[in-house]
Motif scaffolding. Structure first.
Motif, PDB file in Angstrom:
ATOM      1  N   GLU A 226       0.811  -1.226   0.000  1.00  0.00           N
ATOM      2  CA  GLU A 226       0.000   0.000   0.000  1.00  0.00           C
ATOM      3  C   GLU A 226       0.842   1.272   0.000  1.00  0.00           C
ATOM      4  OE1 GLU A 226       1.008  -0.845   4.217  1.00  0.00           O
ATOM      5  OE2 GLU A 226       0.308  -2.048   2.523  1.00  0.00           O
ATOM      6  N   GLY A 228       3.244   1.854  -2.098  1.00  0.00           N
ATOM      7  CA  GLY A 228       3.737   2.128  -3.438  1.00  0.00           C
ATOM      8  C   GLY A 228       5.044   1.420  -3.741  1.00  0.00           C
ATOM      9  N   GLY A 243       0.968   4.871  -4.631  1.00  0.00           N
ATOM     10  CA  GLY A 243      -0.095   4.396  -5.503  1.00  0.00           C
ATOM     11  C   GLY A 243      -1.442   4.945  -5.086  1.00  0.00           C
ATOM     12  N   LYS A 244      -2.405   4.891  -5.998  1.00  0.00           N
ATOM     13  CA  LYS A 244      -3.772   5.286  -5.683  1.00  0.00           C
ATOM     14  C   LYS A 244      -4.405   4.201  -4.820  1.00  0.00           C
ATOM     15  CE  LYS A 244      -8.173   6.548  -7.895  1.00  0.00           C
ATOM     16  NZ  LYS A 244      -8.292   7.889  -7.304  1.00  0.00           N
ATOM     17  N   VAL A 245      -5.025   4.577  -3.725  1.00  0.00           N
ATOM     18  CA  VAL A 245      -5.634   3.620  -2.813  1.00  0.00           C
ATOM     19  C   VAL A 245      -6.924   3.085  -3.436  1.00  0.00           C
ATOM     20  CG1 VAL A 245      -6.636   3.268  -0.534  1.00  0.00           C
ATOM     21  CG2 VAL A 245      -4.653   4.779  -0.811  1.00  0.00           C
ATOM     22  N   ARG A 246      -7.040   1.769  -3.543  1.00  0.00           N
ATOM     23  CA  ARG A 246      -8.223   1.123  -4.125  1.00  0.00           C
ATOM     24  C   ARG A 246      -8.696   0.005  -3.216  1.00  0.00           C
ATOM     25  NH1 ARG A 246      -9.129   1.689  -9.720  1.00  0.00           N
ATOM     26  NH2 ARG A 246      -7.751   3.202 -10.704  1.00  0.00           N
ATOM     27  N   VAL A 248      -8.959  -3.529  -2.374  1.00  0.00           N
ATOM     28  CA  VAL A 248      -8.133  -4.667  -2.766  1.00  0.00           C
ATOM     29  C   VAL A 248      -8.966  -5.939  -2.679  1.00  0.00           C
ATOM     30  CG1 VAL A 248      -6.088  -6.021  -2.237  1.00  0.00           C
ATOM     31  CG2 VAL A 248      -6.025  -3.528  -2.010  1.00  0.00           C
ATOM     32  N   ASN A 280       3.147   1.089 -11.570  1.00  0.00           N
ATOM     33  CA  ASN A 280       2.480   1.175 -10.274  1.00  0.00           C
ATOM     34  C   ASN A 280       0.987   1.443 -10.440  1.00  0.00           C
ATOM     35  OD1 ASN A 280       2.755   1.150  -7.371  1.00  0.00           O
ATOM     36  ND2 ASN A 280       2.396   3.356  -7.407  1.00  0.00           N
ATOM     37  N   ARG A 281       0.650   2.268 -11.423  1.00  0.00           N
ATOM     38  CA  ARG A 281      -0.758   2.518 -11.730  1.00  0.00           C
ATOM     39  C   ARG A 281      -1.450   1.225 -12.165  1.00  0.00           C
ATOM     40  NH1 ARG A 281      -2.094   6.900 -16.297  1.00  0.00           N
ATOM     41  NH2 ARG A 281      -0.970   8.174 -14.771  1.00  0.00           N
ATOM     42  N   SER A 283      -0.663  -1.940 -11.488  1.00  0.00           N
ATOM     43  CA  SER A 283      -0.828  -2.912 -10.403  1.00  0.00           C
ATOM     44  C   SER A 283      -1.903  -2.473  -9.415  1.00  0.00           C
ATOM     45  CB  SER A 283       0.500  -3.164  -9.686  1.00  0.00           C
ATOM     46  OG  SER A 283       1.014  -1.978  -9.126  1.00  0.00           O
ATOM     47  N   SER A 284      -2.087  -1.140  -9.254  1.00  0.00           N
ATOM     48  CA  SER A 284      -3.144  -0.667  -8.359  1.00  0.00           C
ATOM     49  C   SER A 284      -4.526  -0.932  -8.949  1.00  0.00           C
ATOM     50  CB  SER A 284      -2.976   0.829  -8.073  1.00  0.00           C
ATOM     51  OG  SER A 284      -3.348   1.626  -9.175  1.00  0.00           O
ATOM     52  N   SER A 288      -7.814  -4.698  -7.756  1.00  0.00           N
ATOM     53  CA  SER A 288      -9.250  -4.541  -7.524  1.00  0.00           C
ATOM     54  C   SER A 288     -10.058  -5.618  -8.241  1.00  0.00           C
ATOM     55  CB  SER A 288      -9.716  -3.152  -7.991  1.00  0.00           C
ATOM     56  OG  SER A 288      -9.595  -3.018  -9.393  1.00  0.00           O
TER      57      SER A 288
END
Length: 306
Positions: A226, A228, A243-246, A248, A280-281, A283-284, A288
């Protein structure tokens, strides 16, 4: 074109409802509804590249005479993955997961595999595929430590392959990978490589990253869940990328998506920092999703990513 080398396996998912406990033993009974297949391991890396509509060649060991090997070849054909498979007759690796529908909960995973070193003949057959490989500028080594990746193979590839080599390593094999372009461990793997726990804060990770770059003479990217990723270059650059928090749902395969997208960006002439940001984008986004998943160009560059 990007070339991917490493162990390929077939991921089988059996989905069903769980409504009662087995009277024979205290375990749930799954009433099977459906099943699906995906290619895992190095195959998932190649699949992620293919879903970015980028040419990819997958080199691995798959037994095309057995049911699972034929399914892998079928998926590669459907997804436009070019492949070269060698075999010594051992069964194709299968990871069979049983998942409870509604709960999205994995109940059991059954593995079918023979983990042992491949013969010199098989390794030499793989090496021969690289001697005339002139249209690939990036090579991903996706190491799952199942016996395919050997010191002799890596030494020969360092001599034969003229492009950039990116490695998703297993700590047990890390000493093979000195002097490659980039090595991408996660924080746990980096800790095992250095033989000490790395706390997940910038100061501790920076100290570890600098030590890794010096020891292996390679650029390093350490993925940090989380928090990054952190990038360490041979010319002394350090950058921490959040990273943007999503929400998981499933982290399995996120590392494959990361290195696939990283290679894609490098092959598109991104500089390393920007390539890591794009990876990184990606994988974030993929965490999801459920199961062995991929990211599309629309998700990566379109309005679906905010």
């Amino acid at each position: 074109m990007i070339t991917v080398l490493g162990e390929v396996m077939l991921d089988k998912y059996t989905y069903g409802k769980v409504e009662r406990i087995n009277p024979e033993a205290p375990v749930p009974i799954i009433n099977v509804i459906t099943k699906k297949y995906a290619i895992g391991g190095a195959g998932n890396v190649a699949n992620n590249i293919a879903f970015l509509k980028h040419p990819v060649l997958l080199i691995s060991s798959v037994n095309l005479s057995d049911e699972f090997g034929k399914k892998i070849a079928e998926i590669c054909d459907e997804n436009k993955i070019t492949y070269t498979f060698v075999s010594d007759g051992r069964p194709t690796i299968l990871k069979h997961r049983f998942v409870a529908v509604g709960y999205n909960q994995q109940l059991l995973r059954a593995d079918y595999e023979e983990k042992k070193a491949f013969s010199d003949n098989i390794i030499n057959e793989i090496i021969s595929n690289f001697k005339n490989l002139n249209d690939s500028s990036v090579l991903i080594i996706s190491d799952y430590n199942k016996g395919l990746i050997t010191q002799n193979l890596i030494s020969e590839l360092k001599r034969e392959f003229k492009g950039k080599i990116l490695v998703d390593p297993k700590p047990e094999n890390i000493n093979m990978y000195t002097d490659v372009y980039l090595i991408k461990p996660n924080l746990f793997e980096a800790s095992k490589i250095l033989g000490k726990e790395i706390i997940n804060d910038d100061v501790s990770v920076e100290s570890a990253g600098l030590e890794l770059v010096k020891r292996f003479n390679s650029n390093f990217v350490i993925t940090r869940s989380e928090k990054g990723v952190s990038v360490f270059t041979k010319d002394g650059k350090i950058e921490h990328i959040c990273g943007k928090v999503r929400d998981v749902h499933d982290v399995s395969g996120a590392g494959d998506t990361f290195i696939a997208t990283l290679a894609y960006a490098i092959d598109k002439n991104y500089d390393l920092i920007d390539a890591v940001k794009l990876a990184n984008r990606a994988s974030s986004i993929v965490v999801s999703k459920s199961g062995t998943a991929t990211v599309t160009l629309d998700e990566l560059f379109g309005d679906t990513y905010e």
